[in-house]
Design an enzyme around this catalytic site. Structure first.
Site, PDB file in Angstrom:
ATOM      1  N   ASP A  79       0.805  -1.225  -0.028  1.00  0.00           N
ATOM      2  CA  ASP A  79      -0.067  -0.071   0.026  1.00  0.00           C
ATOM      3  C   ASP A  79       0.964   1.143   0.030  1.00  0.00           C
ATOM      4  O   ASP A  79       1.644   1.428   1.157  1.00  0.00           O
ATOM      5  CB  ASP A  79      -0.835  -0.095   1.194  1.00  0.00           C
ATOM      6  CG  ASP A  79      -1.896   1.043   1.123  1.00  0.00           C
ATOM      7  OD1 ASP A  79      -1.630   2.050   0.561  1.00  0.00           O
ATOM      8  OD2 ASP A  79      -2.782   0.869   1.984  1.00  0.00           O
ATOM      9  N   HIS A  80       1.063   2.118  -1.129  1.00  0.00           N
ATOM     10  CA  HIS A  80       1.669   3.061  -1.351  1.00  0.00           C
ATOM     11  C   HIS A  80       1.478   4.221  -0.363  1.00  0.00           C
ATOM     12  O   HIS A  80       2.235   5.091  -0.321  1.00  0.00           O
ATOM     13  CB  HIS A  80       1.961   3.662  -2.796  1.00  0.00           C
ATOM     14  CG  HIS A  80       3.113   3.983  -3.276  1.00  0.00           C
ATOM     15  ND1 HIS A  80       4.211   4.151  -2.301  1.00  0.00           N
ATOM     16  CD2 HIS A  80       3.554   4.248  -4.279  1.00  0.00           C
ATOM     17  CE1 HIS A  80       5.334   4.692  -3.117  1.00  0.00           C
ATOM     18  NE2 HIS A  80       4.901   4.906  -4.169  1.00  0.00           N
TER      19      HIS A  80
END
Length: 485
Positions: free
Chosen positions: A455-456
């Protein structure tokens, strides 16, 4: 089971009728599919007797009835998806029967019972207090023991009660004993019943070999050897949702439509929600795991791993746990409501498992605190439980990171989608013998490719790269499991 699961009403001029509602089987599930009814209108049921098996988006569960009586009506046929709180069965009970709710919330006197006098000679002992729980949800072994169905050998009434949704076959004669065994409802666990259903095996024809006459998976497979399927009894019920086939052209079907429900429906919803809410980034690394494969072979002969399943996934899981320890920021969750990053100081390691019911991702609680043999035992139990259909909803909640081993299908790697609420997922590709430059020479080596999706919002490129690089470094030099741990 909560006290909202039952209610009572008294029809004009008749015995009181109690209603049993679809209970909330845990973890916020809102619906369940009725897989199989074990009773029919006119059958006598006892408090604690299992009346049906239902399937939620997480697991198959047997539902016990919390009172005595005679089945009045089955509200839904097999294959119907029912919302939590809907009445699924009504039972005629004798006037003055104690409500089941009283058992769910014991009084102070019941919580501190006085010592009961010993029964007189020839007088039966008082039965223990019932624990109103669902089979397979963390109860003691004694509380899940199924009570035999009353009146199982009696013939069905000539006409079902008014308002019955469906009735058993008319003039059905009691079944004859098979192989010297009673034809009362056979004892078998839900996964075994599902296996028998899939193979078309009538459990009443199966000779049990398990303890206390329980039918095992091996018994079902043995019964399936002749490949003779017993005919199903015809019920005047609406057919369950089944795949529909489009009109044929030249004798071949052009399309088949399969209802989306259960695990597949839940998985689809979760993946869509994750893909469009968390910005995914996937990074790849190809590495030489020859030393890891040698260590796997050595551990198989180690007495500490006797009786445990040792495979490359075990060391890959341990390598990921060490990498998380070295980079703890990756083990987090995004709290959208509070606009916070929730740092987890524990690792619940999810393992994606392909099962007959679809893809399940149970997790090993506190995997970071387990030794390598303990991790091996937990992995083996997790996978076998999932494949047998025994995974509980609680086992699939609270995961922090996941491993998906797509290499078992012969593919090199993939771009996995995060499980909702998790920060990272590691895909493991197939391990193949390939030419590789080793110590300045091209040699055949065991090589694989790893892919890490993250998850950036939580994990930037630097952190994700460090985690993936650490996993690769450990698998190339597994002695780092000691020096880095």
């Amino acid at each position: 089971m909560t006290d909202t699961a039952t209610s009572a009403r008294t029809p004009s001029g008749g015995a009181p009728v109690r209603e049993f509602k679809m209970p909330d089987v845990g973890e916020g599930l809102t619906e369940a599919e009725i897989l199989k009814w074990y009773v029919a209108p006119g059958d006598t049921v006892a408090d604690g007797q299992v009346v049906c098996e239902v399937e939620t988006a997480k697991a198959a569960v047997e539902l016990p009835i919390p009172f005595d009586g005679v089945v009045h009506e089955l509200r839904f046929p097999e294959g119907t998806t029912v919302d939590v709180g809907q009445v699924i069965i009504t039972v005629d009970v004798a006037p003055g029967s104690a409500p089941a709710e009283a058992a769910a919330v014991p009084s102070q006197a019941e919580q501190q019972p006085e010592q009961q006098p010993a029964p007189q000679a020839g007088e039966p002992a008082a039965p223990p207090a019932r624990q109103p729980v669902l089979v397979g949800y963390g109860v003691a072994e004694s509380s899940t023991k199924r009570r035999p169905r009353k009146g199982a050998a009696t013939a069905a009434p000539e006409a079902p009660p008014a308002g019955t949704y469906y009735a058993p076959p008319a003039e059905a004669a009691p079944p004859e004993p098979v192989n010297g065994h009673s034809t009362a409802r056979p004892l078998a666990k839900p996964p075994v019943r599902k296996l028998a259903k899939d193979l078309g095996i009538d459990l009443t024809t199966v000779r049990p070999t398990g303890p206390d006459g329980i039918i095992t998976r091996e018994d079902v497979h043995a019964a399936a050897e002749p490949a003779v399927q017993a005919p199903e009894p015809v019920q005047a019920a609406e057919p369950a949702a089944a795949p529909t086939v489009a009109p044929t052209v030249g004798g071949e079907a052009r399309e088949t439509r399969i209802p989306v429900k259960g695990v597949r429906k839940a998985t689809a919803q979760a993946m869509v929600g994750s893909a469009f809410s968390a910005p995914h980034v996937t990074e790849f690394v190809t590495l030489d795991v020859t030393r890891t494969m040698k260590l796997v072979a050595e551990l198989k002969g180690d007495r500490a791993f006797e009786g445990l399943r040792v495979n490359p996934l075990l060391l890959i899981a341990k390598a990921l746990l060490v990498a998380i320890k070295r980079n703890p920021e990756v083990n987090a969750a995004w709290d959208e409501a509070n606009q916070e990053i929730v740092q987890k100081h524990y690792v619940n390691l999810g393992i994606a498992a392909a099962t007959p019911r679809g893809l399940l991702v149970p997790n090993i609680k506190d995997a970071h605190a387990k030794t390598l043999p303990e991790l091996a035992g937990a992995l083996g139990e997790l996978v076998s439980t999932a494949r047998e259909g025994k995974t509980s909803p609680a086992a699939m909640q609270g995961g922090t990171v996941t491993i998906t081993n797509v290499g078992v299908f012969g593919v090199d790697t993939g771009t996995p989608i995060l499980n909702p609420g998790e920060s990272a997922i590691l895909a493991v590709g197939a391990i193949k013998l390939q030419p590789w430059v080793h110590k300045g020479k091209v040699k055949p080596r065991q090589v694989t490719t790893l892919a890490l999706s993250f998850d950036h919002r939580l994990v930037d490129g630097e952190l994700g790269s460090k985690v993936l690089a650490d996993v690769a470094a450990i698998l190339e030099q597994p002695k780092r499991l000691i020096t880095w741990a």
